[in-house]
Motif scaffolding. Structure first.
Motif, PDB file in Angstrom:
ATOM      1  N   CYS A  31      10.269  42.590  60.528  1.00  0.00           N
ATOM      2  CA  CYS A  31       9.638  41.979  61.696  1.00  0.00           C
ATOM      3  C   CYS A  31       8.983  40.644  61.355  1.00  0.00           C
ATOM      4  CB  CYS A  31       8.618  42.923  62.323  1.00  0.00           C
ATOM      5  SG  CYS A  31       7.109  43.066  61.371  1.00  0.00           S
ATOM      6  N   PHE A  66      15.173  30.978  61.312  1.00  0.00           N
ATOM      7  CA  PHE A  66      15.987  30.788  60.109  1.00  0.00           C
ATOM      8  C   PHE A  66      17.419  30.516  60.508  1.00  0.00           C
ATOM      9  CE2 PHE A  66      12.665  33.515  58.121  1.00  0.00           C
ATOM     10  CZ  PHE A  66      12.293  32.647  57.118  1.00  0.00           C
ATOM     11  N   THR A  88       7.326  36.724  56.015  1.00  0.00           N
ATOM     12  CA  THR A  88       7.457  35.339  56.457  1.00  0.00           C
ATOM     13  C   THR A  88       6.100  34.760  56.871  1.00  0.00           C
ATOM     14  OG1 THR A  88       9.675  35.864  57.218  1.00  0.00           O
ATOM     15  CG2 THR A  88       8.710  33.837  58.055  1.00  0.00           C
TER      16      THR A  88
END
Ligand SMILES: Nc1ncnc2c1ncn2[C@@H]1O[C@H](COP(=O)(O)OP(=O)(O)OP(=O)(O)O)[C@@H](O)[C@H]1O
Ligand SMILES: [Mg+2]
Lengths: 281, 260
Positions: free
Chosen positions: A66, A34, A70
């Motif tokens: 962690c 990111f 995502t």
């Protein structure tokens, strides 16, 4: 690692008879970076490879931040991985689709729809007739314990109630894969246990593939065929633990089952060891 | 409880009466020809509203206002929503809007009259410009604030990006959009009057400024009362519609027990 029972140690007759499972989801060397507002690159996931068989219940366990969410977003097709490839039924994931139903950590209910309106939204979108969609939705609402709240708006619900609506809303359109992001995180112990049982019942009935993110070791072991442990950020796969416990699982029986207890202890130990060996940044 | 409810209903009326009382007192004290008393102004109202010519003028004003407002809302909401969801669209339109924003729309009236004459079109265009900006801005802000996971949920259910716009972004941003429309409504009334002040031909503003030219100050102030009442009426009507449309988002105004 050797402390963990390998598949061969467990009596094979306990395993439910299953066809040789086809891969439902394949995650192939996926990494996610990111850009943060400080213009730095932040590595959230590092080189994740994982195959999830059709009909498997897989939990993802790991410390906060962690990259569990995502990873779920990548499988959902909401986020494109910066490296690597994710596939569903052998086809590369290029975007969201009704074959993968997310239940978000933030619920993301439609605030302008009532509880019933939220749950009916997916089936209606898929062209189910209003009367039929409504009947199915009412049954689901009852199942998640919200009978009587059909006409409430999301703002009138508590956090735990919203979470249950979110679960019902996703179940309503029958995705082949459920992507659940800490769906029971905000519930009291009692409701949590009940919904875990309900989820297992649904799962045993129609054998959806489930990718289930949780913080709770007990929940992961109780529900799953496989527990994927991630490392502290950036998330890498630390260990994949096969949970060979008989199904259907009864919570009261499992609590007394030494194999269940051993899984809990082994997984807890692995996280402890990891914390001690953790390199400080 | 009953008395409190009654009091709550009576408050706006009391405020209006208070204002009229202050006006009455001030004009008596100042004793100025061009500042009639509130009672004189109120007395002039029936003769305006009884006059067919005047009524036609006022209705013509309202018609222009409704069209200007309607077209502006119909165009500004989609534009604002697209700006809120697409960075490219936003970066294209933002500078344009920033240039137009601080310009008083009525100040454009003379130029617009050169192009379009003094007729309805010019006036409606000015109203349109006045209404557009707040509606665009609030639609933009509303669309931008839509929670991404809500759009993801819709995408997973199979909504196309156009469907997500009309079936998720639009309803989710509706409270904010309607706030913009409410501001737009007041601005429509203001630009309506000012446009008629500049392009004298017909309309409520025309009556007002003609009376001013002729020194009929009671008519001037009567018109001010009428325009003000129109503003309050339209706003109250709009507010009722708004409250009904977005009752799902309103915080509940339950009066805490400790206050009773
Ligand atoms: N859109 C984004 N932009 C920048 N960084 C992000 C973004 N989304 C996530 N991250 C970062 O990626 C990392 C992983 O985030 P993620 O939400 O996946 O964690 P998680 O394991 O789900 O945590 P939790 O258990 O607290 O929900 C975090 O360090 C976060 O700061
Ligand atoms: Mg998360």
């Amino acid at each position: 690692m050797t402390a963990l029972p390998s598949r061969s140690n467990i009596q094979t007759e306990l395993k439910p008879a299953r066809k040789p499972a086809a891969a439902m989801i394949e995650i192939d060397h996926v990494s996610q970076t990111f850009k943060t507002s400080g213009r730095q690159n932040h590595l959230a996931l590092s080189d994740i490879s994982l195959t999830i068989e059709d009909g498997a219940f897989v939990s993802i366990l790991g410390p906060s931040g962690c990259g569990k969410s995502t990873l779920l977003y990548i499988v959902g097709g909401f986020v494109n991985p910066t490296q690597g490839l994710a596939k569903v039924r052998g086809k590369a994931i290029t975007g969201p689709g009704p074959d993968r139903g997310p239940v978000f950590q933030e619920f993301a209910l439609f605030p302008w729809k009532s509880v019933l309106g939220n749950v009916m939204y997916g089936p209606r979108q898929q062209g189910v007739r209003p009367a039929e969609a409504e009947a199915q939705s009412r049954a689901l609402i009852e199942m998640v314990g919200l009978k009587g709240f059909e006409d409430f708006y999301p703002k009138e619900l508590s956090g735990g109630m919203k979470q249950r609506v979110a679960l019902a809303r996703t179940l309503a359109y029958h995705p082949a894969v459920l992507l659940m992001d800490e769906p029971f995180g905000a519930l009291d112990a009692h409701t949590r246990t009940r919904l875990q049982n309900d989820l297992l019942n649904i799962w045993e009935r129609d054998r959806k593939t489930v990718l289930f993110v949780t913080h709770s070791v007990e929940e992961a072991v109780f529900l799953s065929d496989k527990v994927v442990m991630l490392t502290r950020s950036p998330g890498r796969i630390r260990q994949i633990v096969d949970i060979d416990l008989p199904r259907p699982r009864r919570r009261t029986e499992l609590l007394l089952d030494p194999r269940y207890q051993k899984y809990l202890v082994d997984i807890e130990r692995m996280f402890d060891d990891a914390d001690e060996n953790e390199l400080r940044p | 409880m009953m008395t409190r409810a009654l009091l709550a209903r009576a408050t706006p009326v009391l405020a209006c009466l208070g204002l009229l009382a202050v006006w009455q007192a001030a004009s008596l004290v100042l004793n100025n020809d061009s500042f009639p008393t509130a009672i004189e102004a109120i007395r002039a109202i029936p003769s305006i509203l009884g006059d067919k010519e005047a009524l036609i003028n006022i209705l013509a004003s309202l018609r222009r206002m409704a069209i200007g407002f309607g077209v502006a809302v119909a165009m500004s909401i989609p534009l604002g929503l697209m700006m809120g969801r697409s960075r490219t669209v936003a970066s294209f339109f933002n500078p344009l809007l920033m240039v137009i924003y601080p310009v008083p729309k009525a100040a454009l009236m003379p130029i617009i009259m050169l192009w379009l004459g003094v007729g309805d079109i010019a006036k409606m265009l000015v109203i349109f410009l006045g209404v557009s900006l707040p509606v665009i801005y609030h639609s933009f802000a509303g669309a931008k604030a839509v929670e991404e996971k809500m759009l993801w949920s819709g995408a997973a259910m199979g909504l196309s990006s156009a469907q997500r716009m009309t079936r998720i972004v639009l309803p989710a941003a509706l409270p904010e959009i309607l706030t913009g429309c409410r501001t737009g409504l007041v601005l429509a009334l203001i630009t309506m009057i000012t446009s008629e002040m500049i392009a004298r031909q017909s309309g409520a503003g025309n009556i007002l400024f003609n009376a001013l030219d002729m020194g009929q100050y009671d008519t001037v102030f009567a018109m001010i009362i009428i325009v003000g009442a129109m503003g309050i009426g339209l706003d109250a009507l709009f507010e009722r519609m708004r409250a009904r449309l977005v009752k799902w988002s309103e915080p509940q105004f339950d009066i805490p027990v400790s206050f009773s």
